[in-house]
Write a protein that holds these residues in place. Structure first.
Motif, PDB file in Angstrom:
ATOM      1  N   ALA A   1       0.822  -1.210   0.000  1.00 32.00           N
ATOM      2  CA  ALA A   1       0.000   0.000   0.000  1.00 32.00           C
ATOM      3  C   ALA A   1       0.860   1.265   0.000  1.00 32.00           C
ATOM      4  CB  ALA A   1      -0.941  -0.017   1.197  1.00 32.00           C
ATOM      5  N   GLU A   2       0.181   2.401  -0.141  1.00 27.19           N
ATOM      6  CA  GLU A   2       0.820   3.689  -0.358  1.00 27.19           C
ATOM      7  C   GLU A   2       1.906   3.984   0.674  1.00 27.19           C
ATOM      8  OE1 GLU A   2      -2.362   3.119  -0.221  1.00 27.19           O
ATOM      9  OE2 GLU A   2      -3.322   3.893  -2.040  1.00 27.19           O
ATOM     10  N   GLY A   3       3.060   4.401   0.166  1.00 27.19           N
ATOM     11  CA  GLY A   3       4.125   4.889   1.024  1.00 27.19           C
ATOM     12  C   GLY A   3       4.869   3.845   1.819  1.00 27.19           C
ATOM     13  N   ALA A   4       4.565   2.580   1.641  1.00 28.25           N
ATOM     14  CA  ALA A   4       5.289   1.538   2.375  1.00 28.25           C
ATOM     15  C   ALA A   4       6.715   1.421   1.853  1.00 28.25           C
ATOM     16  CB  ALA A   4       4.562   0.207   2.257  1.00 28.25           C
ATOM     17  N   LYS A   5       7.618   0.944   2.726  1.00 28.98           N
ATOM     18  CA  LYS A   5       9.024   0.821   2.361  1.00 28.98           C
ATOM     19  C   LYS A   5       9.527  -0.586   2.629  1.00 28.98           C
ATOM     20  CE  LYS A   5      10.060   5.674   3.417  1.00 28.98           C
ATOM     21  NZ  LYS A   5      10.876   6.592   4.238  1.00 28.98           N
ATOM     22  N   ILE A   6      10.130  -1.161   1.596  1.00 34.10           N
ATOM     23  CA  ILE A   6      10.792  -2.466   1.725  1.00 34.10           C
ATOM     24  C   ILE A   6      12.153  -2.263   1.077  1.00 34.10           C
ATOM     25  CG2 ILE A   6      10.582  -4.952   1.329  1.00 34.10           C
ATOM     26  CD1 ILE A   6       7.623  -4.406   0.552  1.00 34.10           C
ATOM     27  N   ASN A   7      13.088  -1.769   1.843  1.00 33.69           N
ATOM     28  CA  ASN A   7      14.269  -1.170   1.241  1.00 33.69           C
ATOM     29  C   ASN A   7      15.405  -2.127   0.914  1.00 33.69           C
ATOM     30  OD1 ASN A   7      13.562   1.516   0.784  1.00 33.69           O
ATOM     31  ND2 ASN A   7      13.879   2.053   2.936  1.00 33.69           N
ATOM     32  N   HIS A   8      15.489  -3.285   1.547  1.00 31.99           N
ATOM     33  CA  HIS A   8      16.617  -4.141   1.192  1.00 31.99           C
ATOM     34  C   HIS A   8      16.488  -5.561   1.733  1.00 31.99           C
ATOM     35  CE1 HIS A   8      18.204  -0.777   3.948  1.00 31.99           C
ATOM     36  NE2 HIS A   8      17.554  -1.606   4.721  1.00 31.99           N
ATOM     37  N   LEU A   9      16.958  -6.503   0.900  1.00 35.24           N
ATOM     38  CA  LEU A   9      17.243  -7.883   1.319  1.00 35.24           C
ATOM     39  C   LEU A   9      16.034  -8.579   1.932  1.00 35.24           C
ATOM     40  CD1 LEU A   9      20.681  -7.037   2.948  1.00 35.24           C
ATOM     41  CD2 LEU A   9      20.370  -8.323   0.835  1.00 35.24           C
ATOM     42  N   SER A  10      14.871  -8.467   1.271  1.00 33.62           N
ATOM     43  CA  SER A  10      13.659  -9.062   1.838  1.00 33.62           C
ATOM     44  C   SER A  10      12.885  -9.831   0.773  1.00 33.62           C
ATOM     45  CB  SER A  10      12.757  -7.978   2.442  1.00 33.62           C
ATOM     46  OG  SER A  10      13.393  -7.361   3.543  1.00 33.62           O
ATOM     47  N   TYR A  11      12.090 -10.814   1.242  1.00 38.31           N
ATOM     48  CA  TYR A  11      11.158 -11.522   0.378  1.00 38.31           C
ATOM     49  C   TYR A  11       9.749 -11.328   0.919  1.00 38.31           C
ATOM     50  CZ  TYR A  11       8.304 -15.145  -1.683  1.00 38.31           C
ATOM     51  OH  TYR A  11       7.289 -15.803  -2.321  1.00 38.31           O
ATOM     52  N   ILE A  12       8.877 -10.748   0.108  1.00 34.39           N
ATOM     53  CA  ILE A  12       7.490 -10.530   0.491  1.00 34.39           C
ATOM     54  C   ILE A  12       6.617 -11.263  -0.522  1.00 34.39           C
ATOM     55  CG2 ILE A  12       5.691  -8.828   0.924  1.00 34.39           C
ATOM     56  CD1 ILE A  12       8.023  -8.664   2.885  1.00 34.39           C
ATOM     57  N   GLY A  13       6.060 -12.389  -0.123  1.00 34.54           N
ATOM     58  CA  GLY A  13       5.234 -13.190  -1.020  1.00 34.54           C
ATOM     59  C   GLY A  13       3.906 -13.524  -0.393  1.00 34.54           C
ATOM     60  N   ASP A  14       2.835 -13.499  -1.200  1.00 44.12           N
ATOM     61  CA  ASP A  14       1.486 -13.807  -0.725  1.00 44.12           C
ATOM     62  C   ASP A  14       1.171 -12.967   0.510  1.00 44.12           C
ATOM     63  OD1 ASP A  14       0.718 -16.112  -2.547  1.00 44.12           O
ATOM     64  OD2 ASP A  14       2.598 -16.848  -1.710  1.00 44.12           O
ATOM     65  N   ALA A  15       1.206 -11.666   0.327  1.00 45.10           N
ATOM     66  CA  ALA A  15       1.101 -10.776   1.479  1.00 45.10           C
ATOM     67  C   ALA A  15       0.386  -9.486   1.118  1.00 45.10           C
ATOM     68  CB  ALA A  15       2.498 -10.458   2.020  1.00 45.10           C
ATOM     69  N   THR A  16      -0.053  -8.793   2.199  1.00 47.80           N
ATOM     70  CA  THR A  16      -0.530  -7.420   2.095  1.00 47.80           C
ATOM     71  C   THR A  16       0.287  -6.582   3.064  1.00 47.80           C
ATOM     72  OG1 THR A  16      -2.779  -8.112   1.539  1.00 47.80           O
ATOM     73  CG2 THR A  16      -2.484  -5.879   2.363  1.00 47.80           C
ATOM     74  N   VAL A  17       0.848  -5.507   2.551  1.00 45.66           N
ATOM     75  CA  VAL A  17       1.644  -4.606   3.384  1.00 45.66           C
ATOM     76  C   VAL A  17       0.905  -3.274   3.443  1.00 45.66           C
ATOM     77  CG1 VAL A  17       3.856  -3.425   3.661  1.00 45.66           C
ATOM     78  CG2 VAL A  17       3.779  -5.746   2.688  1.00 45.66           C
ATOM     79  N   GLY A  18       0.564  -2.828   4.637  1.00 49.63           N
ATOM     80  CA  GLY A  18      -0.252  -1.636   4.813  1.00 49.63           C
ATOM     81  C   GLY A  18       0.478  -0.347   4.499  1.00 49.63           C
ATOM     82  N   ALA A  19      -0.304   0.715   4.372  1.00 44.88           N
ATOM     83  CA  ALA A  19       0.244   2.032   4.053  1.00 44.88           C
ATOM     84  C   ALA A  19       1.247   2.476   5.108  1.00 44.88           C
ATOM     85  CB  ALA A  19      -0.896   3.045   3.948  1.00 44.88           C
ATOM     86  N   GLN A  20       2.345   3.039   4.640  1.00 45.03           N
ATOM     87  CA  GLN A  20       3.401   3.607   5.489  1.00 45.03           C
ATOM     88  C   GLN A  20       4.111   2.568   6.352  1.00 45.03           C
ATOM     89  OE1 GLN A  20       4.123   6.844   4.975  1.00 45.03           O
ATOM     90  NE2 GLN A  20       2.400   6.929   3.524  1.00 45.03           N
ATOM     91  N   ALA A  21       3.883   1.304   6.112  1.00 47.86           N
ATOM     92  CA  ALA A  21       4.611   0.281   6.877  1.00 47.86           C
ATOM     93  C   ALA A  21       6.076   0.298   6.472  1.00 47.86           C
ATOM     94  CB  ALA A  21       4.005  -1.090   6.627  1.00 47.86           C
ATOM     95  N   ASN A  22       6.944  -0.140   7.383  1.00 50.33           N
ATOM     96  CA  ASN A  22       8.372  -0.213   7.112  1.00 50.33           C
ATOM     97  C   ASN A  22       8.836  -1.652   7.351  1.00 50.33           C
ATOM     98  OD1 ASN A  22      11.024   1.680   6.840  1.00 50.33           O
ATOM     99  ND2 ASN A  22      11.431  -0.071   8.159  1.00 50.33           N
ATOM    100  N   ILE A  23       9.407  -2.249   6.311  1.00 46.67           N
ATOM    101  CA  ILE A  23       9.859  -3.633   6.399  1.00 46.67           C
ATOM    102  C   ILE A  23      11.372  -3.625   6.479  1.00 46.67           C
ATOM    103  CG2 ILE A  23       9.756  -5.906   5.345  1.00 46.67           C
ATOM    104  CD1 ILE A  23       7.016  -4.688   6.042  1.00 46.67           C
TER     105      ILE A  23
END
Length: 449
Positions: free
Chosen positions: A338-360
């Motif tokens: 979702a809007e403004g979320a950050k997944i900046n490095h070295l991650s795997y996001i599969g079969d998922a929902t990431v909310g607005a402004q979340a930081n991974i």
């Protein structure tokens, strides 16, 4: 006037040196046959018939995946193009109007060219697509009498004078359907190759007092693929054209020759594409996005203002909303970010929902597969996922929640909560020194022995 298509796709393509049918080799992420079908589809054909031969089952499966309404017939003996076209007769029974014959290994004929052929049918019983290559080589020649096409002569059968003609035959023909099959029935095989040539219908039509004409296209449209070298040349030609069109459409390609686009890539204006980016099929990038270097995108959607990469991979089902940040060595599959979320490095996001402004945080993995089933991970808005967190799906992390770095999260985390799933740290004074002394002594012993 209603138009039907016959696409000849029965050739084995021995020069390809492949077990795969020639028309299933890909250019720009799509089989050659898909390009031919797409060009013909612009005419809104009442029926499309594919004539398959070598690997007919595989061709049929690919064709029906592209167009479930297409008919696939088989040419069991390779006796020439007229014989191949004749195999479509039963599939076109009851269909009135014109028929255009295309080739499954000729991917670049433009819809506008086919439309011009359809229009020319108002003036000629048979219309042939011609072109003027720099080197006519062994192409069949179009013999004109004024503005009329008198006949087509294959290179093997041509005289020296006929071989000097620069106007060549592409093989693409438009004709009234009933007349087409009547003429095909008259085609013989008294020629150097002993084959039934579809091109002979021009002479047969003229013998009946009927008119034949030519529509001339750019030679680049008639590029055929008969070898791996041809396939590479076709890919290069597609990419050159697609890059030029992207630049004309207001897209910045910093190093155009290093960017590879698919047949259906859609990119909005003011998007910037850095070097060494590959677009697989099914990608849409909205205006104003930034795709950084060495990223690979396939089957995904990138919204306005998003930044992807460098070294990112977006797999099918990845949906990035506006202003999302996806950084280096991040892989996303079947996930909505979702809007403004950050997944900046070295991650795997599969079969998922990431909310607005979340930081991974770095090293986060959604553990989505149990060996049999895929499970989803739900991450709420403004959640903070600490580095090296393993989210064992199915699991939910609530809005504004946090996970401690190095945690294995196996249960739901309520909104606003901090979840820590790791063993308690214990310090053993002096133990590291003793352990290193023991290991070094063992290493020295091994060297002596």
């Amino acid at each position: 006037m209603p138009t039907a298509l016959i696409i000849l796709a029965a050739g084995q393509g021995t020069r390809m040196q492949s077990d795969r049918p020639k028309v299933l080799h890909e250019v720009a992420g799509a089989p050659l046959i898909a390009h031919a079908m797409a060009a013909g589809a612009a005419l809104d054909p009442v029926r499309t018939v594919i004539v398959a031969g070598h690997g007919a089952d595989a061709v049929r499966a690919a064709v029906l995946d592209l167009d479930p309404d297409a008919a696939v017939v088989e040419q069991t003996e390779q006796l020439g193009t007229a014989h191949a076209a004749a195999q479509a007769r039963a599939a076109l029974d009851g269909v009135t109007g014109d028929v255009i014959v295309l080739y499954g290994d000729t991917p670049f004929i433009r819809p506008e060219t086919l439309a011009a052929m359809a229009e020319a049918r108002a003036h000629h019983a048979v219309v042939v697509l011609g072109f003027e290559p720099a080197d006519p080589g062994r192409y069949g020649r179009l013999v004109l009498a004024g503005d009329e096409l008198e006949r087509i002569v294959e290179y093997k059968d041509a005289t020296e004078a006929e071989r000097q003609i620069g106007l060549c035959n592409s093989g693409v023909i438009a004709c009234d359907g009933t007349l087409l099959f009547d003429l095909i029935a008259e085609v013989g095989n008294d020629n150097a190759a002993g084959e039934y040539y579809l091109t002979d219908i021009v002479g047969l039509a003229r013998a009946r007092g009927l008119s034949a004409g030519v529509v001339i296209c750019d030679a680049a449209e008639t590029m055929g693929v008969n070898s791996r070298a041809d396939l590479a040349a076709a890919e290069s030609a597609f990419q050159t054209s697609a890059r030029a069109q992207a630049l004309d459409n207001g897209i910045t390609l910093i190093a155009p020759e290093t960017v590879f686009l698919a047949f259906d890539t859609v990119i909005g204006r003011d998007t910037v594409i850095e070097p060494n980016v590959v677009f697989g099929p099914g990608v849409t990038v909205e205006s104003g996005a930034l795709i950084r270097a060495f990223s690979h995108l396939e089957g995904c959607h990138v919204s306005r203002g998003a930044v992807v990469g460098p070294f990112a991979r977006l797999r099918p089902g990845a949906e990035l909303s506006e202003d999302v940040r996806v950084g280096n060595f991040v892989e996303i599959k079947n996930a909505l970010v979702a809007e403004g979320a950050k997944i900046n490095h070295l991650s795997y996001i599969g079969d998922a929902t990431v909310g607005a402004q979340a930081n991974i945080g770095a090293g986060t993995i959604t553990c989505n597969y149990d060996g049999v089933f895929k499970h989803r991970t739900e991450i709420g808005a403004q959640a903070f996922i600490g580095s090296d967190t393993m989210l064992v799906a199915p699991v939910r992390v609530g809005a504004g929640a946090m996970t401690g770095s190095g945690s294995v999260i196996t249960g739901d985390v309520p909104a606003g909560a901090l979840a820590i799933g790791r063993a308690r740290q214990q310090n053993k004074p002096g133990l590291a020194t003793k352990l290193f002394e023991r290991l070094r002594a063992e290493k020295a012993r091994r060297k002596r022995d």
